[in-house]
Each structure stands twice: as C-alpha cells, then as structure tokens.
Write an enzyme that holds these catalytic residues in place. Structure first.
Site, PDB file in Angstrom:
ATOM      1  N   SER A 145      10.409   1.136  -1.131  1.00  0.00           N
ATOM      2  CA  SER A 145      10.851   2.166  -0.180  1.00  0.00           C
ATOM      3  C   SER A 145      12.350   2.360  -0.364  1.00  0.00           C
ATOM      4  O   SER A 145      13.048   1.446  -0.813  1.00  0.00           O
ATOM      5  CB  SER A 145      10.571   1.688   1.248  1.00  0.00           C
ATOM      6  OG  SER A 145      11.272   2.478   2.187  1.00  0.00           O
ATOM      7  N   TYR A 158      10.873  -4.461   8.050  1.00  0.00           N
ATOM      8  CA  TYR A 158      10.362  -3.632   6.945  1.00  0.00           C
ATOM      9  C   TYR A 158      11.380  -3.591   5.803  1.00  0.00           C
ATOM     10  O   TYR A 158      11.036  -3.796   4.633  1.00  0.00           O
ATOM     11  CB  TYR A 158      10.051  -2.236   7.481  1.00  0.00           C
ATOM     12  CG  TYR A 158       9.431  -1.292   6.470  1.00  0.00           C
ATOM     13  CD1 TYR A 158       8.084  -1.372   6.151  1.00  0.00           C
ATOM     14  CD2 TYR A 158      10.202  -0.314   5.846  1.00  0.00           C
ATOM     15  CE1 TYR A 158       7.513  -0.501   5.227  1.00  0.00           C
ATOM     16  CE2 TYR A 158       9.637   0.560   4.923  1.00  0.00           C
ATOM     17  CZ  TYR A 158       8.293   0.467   4.622  1.00  0.00           C
ATOM     18  OH  TYR A 158       7.738   1.331   3.714  1.00  0.00           O
TER      19      TYR A 158
HETATM   20  N1  LIG Z   1       4.691   6.601   4.473  1.00  0.00           N
HETATM   21  C1  LIG Z   1       5.979   6.417   4.264  1.00  0.00           C
HETATM   22  O1  LIG Z   1       6.839   7.045   4.935  1.00  0.00           O
HETATM   23  C2  LIG Z   1       6.439   5.488   3.183  1.00  0.00           C
HETATM   24  C3  LIG Z   1       7.767   5.578   2.745  1.00  0.00           C
HETATM   25  C4  LIG Z   1       8.211   4.697   1.770  1.00  0.00           C
HETATM   26  C5  LIG Z   1       7.359   3.749   1.238  1.00  0.00           C
HETATM   27  N2  LIG Z   1       6.074   3.675   1.694  1.00  0.00           N
HETATM   28  C6  LIG Z   1       5.225   2.609   1.125  1.00  0.00           C
HETATM   29  O2  LIG Z   1       4.105   3.203   0.481  1.00  0.00           O
HETATM   30  C7  LIG Z   1       2.997   2.307   0.511  1.00  0.00           C
HETATM   31  C8  LIG Z   1       1.760   3.041   1.020  1.00  0.00           C
HETATM   32  O3  LIG Z   1       2.039   3.467   2.347  1.00  0.00           O
HETATM   33  P1  LIG Z   1       1.250   4.646   3.085  1.00  0.00           P
HETATM   34  O4  LIG Z   1       2.272   5.476   3.736  1.00  0.00           O
HETATM   35  O5  LIG Z   1       0.245   5.249   2.197  1.00  0.00           O
HETATM   36  O6  LIG Z   1       0.530   3.795   4.239  1.00  0.00           O
HETATM   37  P2  LIG Z   1      -0.897   3.981   4.927  1.00  0.00           P
HETATM   38  O7  LIG Z   1      -1.326   5.391   4.873  1.00  0.00           O
HETATM   39  O8  LIG Z   1      -0.786   3.320   6.257  1.00  0.00           O
HETATM   40  O9  LIG Z   1      -1.856   3.116   3.972  1.00  0.00           O
HETATM   41  C9  LIG Z   1      -1.705   1.715   3.861  1.00  0.00           C
HETATM   42  C10 LIG Z   1      -2.792   1.200   2.928  1.00  0.00           C
HETATM   43  O10 LIG Z   1      -2.635  -0.221   2.782  1.00  0.00           O
HETATM   44  C11 LIG Z   1      -3.868  -0.872   3.141  1.00  0.00           C
HETATM   45  N3  LIG Z   1      -3.541  -2.175   3.724  1.00  0.00           N
HETATM   46  C12 LIG Z   1      -2.697  -2.432   4.759  1.00  0.00           C
HETATM   47  N4  LIG Z   1      -2.668  -3.748   5.014  1.00  0.00           N
HETATM   48  C13 LIG Z   1      -3.493  -4.333   4.111  1.00  0.00           C
HETATM   49  C14 LIG Z   1      -3.898  -5.669   3.872  1.00  0.00           C
HETATM   50  N5  LIG Z   1      -3.458  -6.705   4.636  1.00  0.00           N
HETATM   51  N6  LIG Z   1      -4.758  -5.919   2.861  1.00  0.00           N
HETATM   52  C15 LIG Z   1      -5.244  -4.897   2.109  1.00  0.00           C
HETATM   53  N7  LIG Z   1      -4.897  -3.616   2.284  1.00  0.00           N
HETATM   54  C16 LIG Z   1      -4.042  -3.343   3.282  1.00  0.00           C
HETATM   55  C17 LIG Z   1      -4.536   0.109   4.133  1.00  0.00           C
HETATM   56  O11 LIG Z   1      -5.942   0.007   4.216  1.00  0.00           O
HETATM   57  P3  LIG Z   1      -6.669  -0.944   5.332  1.00  0.00           P
HETATM   58  O12 LIG Z   1      -5.980  -0.691   6.623  1.00  0.00           O
HETATM   59  O13 LIG Z   1      -8.107  -0.545   5.289  1.00  0.00           O
HETATM   60  O14 LIG Z   1      -6.457  -2.330   4.837  1.00  0.00           O
HETATM   61  C18 LIG Z   1      -4.198   1.439   3.449  1.00  0.00           C
HETATM   62  O15 LIG Z   1      -5.071   1.648   2.355  1.00  0.00           O
HETATM   63  C19 LIG Z   1       3.432   1.134   1.400  1.00  0.00           C
HETATM   64  O16 LIG Z   1       3.824   0.054   0.580  1.00  0.00           O
HETATM   65  C20 LIG Z   1       4.619   1.685   2.160  1.00  0.00           C
HETATM   66  O17 LIG Z   1       5.521   0.688   2.563  1.00  0.00           O
HETATM   67  C21 LIG Z   1       5.585   4.524   2.631  1.00  0.00           C
END
Ligand SMILES: NC(=O)c1ccc[n+]([C@@H]2O[C@H](COP(=O)([O-])OP(=O)(O)OC[C@H]3O[C@@H](n4cnc5c(N)ncnc54)[C@H](OP(=O)(O)O)[C@@H]3O)[C@@H](O)[C@H]2O)c1
Length: 274
Positions: A145, A158
């Site tokens: 991030s 975070y």
């Molecule tokens: N969205 C943003 O603004 C943003 C910005 C910068 C970076 N990121 C990074 O991008 C990545 C993806 O984020 P996203 O925004 O797509 O989040 P999201 O929509 O909340 O998706 C998170 C994913 O991770 C899985 N997950 C969470 N905890 C888990 C665990 N303990 N074991 C296995 N799977 C797990 C969830 O599925 P289940 O709940 O079914 O396990 C889901 O598939 C993350 O690393 C996040 O930090 C996001």
C-alpha cells in the site's frame, strides 16, 4: 506476460483480488484462488470458467493467519505438476482506527494477516517457485500500500504491517538475487473495495484522496510482471509524496500531523461501525 503460468493468488475474492484473477485468467494455465469464504471462491471460479477448459482453477478455502490454512494452500500448490511461476500475496485487511482506541486483538489481526501470513506462506512456497523458475523466471508479488511508505494517522497498525511487507520484499529480493525468483512489491493507493469502511471512505472524500478502480491495480500488476521492476507505486500525487517522505520526512510530518484532528473525528465514527 507470458502465458501458461501456474499462479497462486491470495485474497482472490476481494475487490482487488477478483480484478487480478480476471486479468490473470487468460494468461495462466492454472490459477489457485485462496480466501476464507468458500461460497465466494466457488462463484469466482464459475465466472472464470468462461476462459475455457485451457484454464484450470483450484479453490482453497483457508484462513492464511493460521498454520493450518497456509498448509492447505501449500498442499494444493504441491499437487500441481512443475511448481508455481507466480505467487500474489494480496489477501489483507484494513482497520481504520485511532491507535489508542484500537483493540489489541485488532492490531494483532492486522499484523498477522497483512505481514506474518504472507511472509510464512512465501517461505513455504519458495521451493515450488524455484521449481517453476526454469520456465522463464518466477515472481512473488506482494500487494502492499502507499501507506507502506507513508505512515498515516488513523492507520497505524495497517501502515506498520505494510511497511513490514515492503521491507520483507526488499530483503528477500536481495537474498534471491540471481536465483530466477524475483520479488516485487505493488503499492496501490486508495481503491474502491469493501476493505475501506464507510468512515474511511468519508475521510478520503473530505480530504480529496484519489480512489482507483480495482482494474487499475490489476493492470499495474500485469505491468509489474512484464516489466520486472522491483516496486511500483500507484497514483499521483501519491508517488510524489512517497519520494518527499523519504527525502524530507519532517515536511510530511507537519502536513499529515495537521490532518490528525480530522482523521480522529472520522475514526471515532468508525468505532460505532466496528
Ligand atoms: N482497497 C484499498 O483501498 C487498498 C489500498 C491499498 C492496498 N490495498 C491492499 O490490497 C489488497 C487487497 O485488498 P482489497 O481492497 O481487495 O480488500 P477486500 O476487498 O476486503 O478483499 C480482501 C481479500 O482478502 C481475503 N482475506 C482476508 N483475510 C484473510 C485471511 N485471514 N485468510 C485468507 N484470506 C483472507 C478476503 O476473503 P475472505 O474474507 O473470504 O477471507 C478477500 O478475498 C490488501 O492487501 C490491501 O491491503 C487495498
């Protein structure tokens, strides 16, 4: 990106994960999709079936914060002939909170899920990545991030986890230099997914923070695989602030410190949502 890869993608059912899965599907022979919720994994696998019988999709419902969950992923990956070419450590959770009000269990969950789990999963899968490397090089891509370069009020745990993930990526990249396994780090900025709570979204709107669609992150990941760069940071002015923070952190301290009151107001609204 060359076709026919065998890839493991964690957090596959999330906003960014599903976009990455769709982007990888036409380029992969096998996709191993990992998340906890089996129903959502099965739905995603069904949508990817449109890519035809040439794509083999394996779903693993596993909690990556546990040794059992990581072992289940390793078992599925070991069952693939020829090792793996691509590991995308994308699973992650957010926790927008004022640090002193954040529960100890939540801090632990963020750091275990976002940092310890990808570190340990990578270590377990590395022998399979070395087996995949002779096919033209294999890659570990850690999804961090912008907050892994810029410590942000309201996201202390975070930011801590993502700084750690960036450090892990850098150190392992250097350790594996010349091995055929490259380690890359992708840093999205705010992205429209369920990871962000309503309070975080409201803060971003009040501060005018740019928000990407998940497809932008997925395209960046393909570019990273193709281009071989060590790190990629998404967004402008975010990239500028990453550089400024490295050169003149006190300037960024003052700019972000002045926002702390606004952040605290939104974070306290989040306490009601949690
Ligand atoms: N969205 C943003 O603004 C943003 C910005 C910068 C970076 N990121 C990074 O991008 C990545 C993806 O984020 P996203 O925004 O797509 O989040 P999201 O929509 O909340 O998706 C998170 C994913 O991770 C899985 N997950 C969470 N905890 C888990 C665990 N303990 N074991 C296995 N799977 C797990 C969830 O599925 P289940 O709940 O079914 O396990 C889901 O598939 C993350 O690393 C996040 O930090 C996001």
């Amino acid at each position: 990106m060359r076709g026919g890869r065998q890839a493991v993608l964690t957090g596959a059912t999330g906003g960014i994960g599903a976009a990455i899965a769709a982007a990888l599907a036409p380029r992969c022979a096998t996709l191993v999709l990992v998340a906890r919720d089996r129903g959502r994994l099965d739905s995603l696998a069904a949508t990817l079936a449109q890519h035809g019988p040439a794509l083999r999709v394996v779903v693993v419902a596993a909690d990556l914060s546990t040794a059992t969950g990581r072992a289940a992923v390793a078992g599925a990956a070991r069952a693939l002939p020829g090792g793996i070419d691509l590991l995308v450590n994308n699973a992650g959770i957010g926790d927008f909170a004022w640090f002193e009000a954040e529960a100890e269990a939540d801090i632990e969950r963020v750091i275990v899920t976002n940092l310890l789990a990808p570190v340990l999963l990578t270590r377990t899968l590395l022998p399979l990545m070395h087996r995949g490397a002779p096919r033209g090089g294999s890659s570990v891509i850690n999804v961090g991030s912008i907050l892994g370069d810029i410590g942000n009020p309201g996201n202390v745990a975070y930011s801590t986890s993502k700084y750690g993930l960036r450090g892990f990526s850098e150190a392992l990249r250097r350790e594996l230099h010349g091995s055929g396994v490259q380690v890359q780090y992708l840093a999205p900025r705010a992205t429209r997914t369920p990871l962000n709570s309503a309070a975080q979204d409201a803060l971003n709107a009040e501060l005018g923070t740019g928000n990407d669609n998940p497809q932008v992150v997925a395209q960046a990941l393909l570019d990273l695989v193709d281009g071989g760069r060590a790190e990629m940071h998404l967004g402008w002015p975010e990239r500028f602030f990453v550089r400024l923070n490295r050169l003149l952190p006190s300037v960024v301290d003052r700019a972000l410190g002045r926002r702390a009151t606004v952040v605290r107001r939104h974070a306290s609204m989040n306490e009601g949502e949690r």
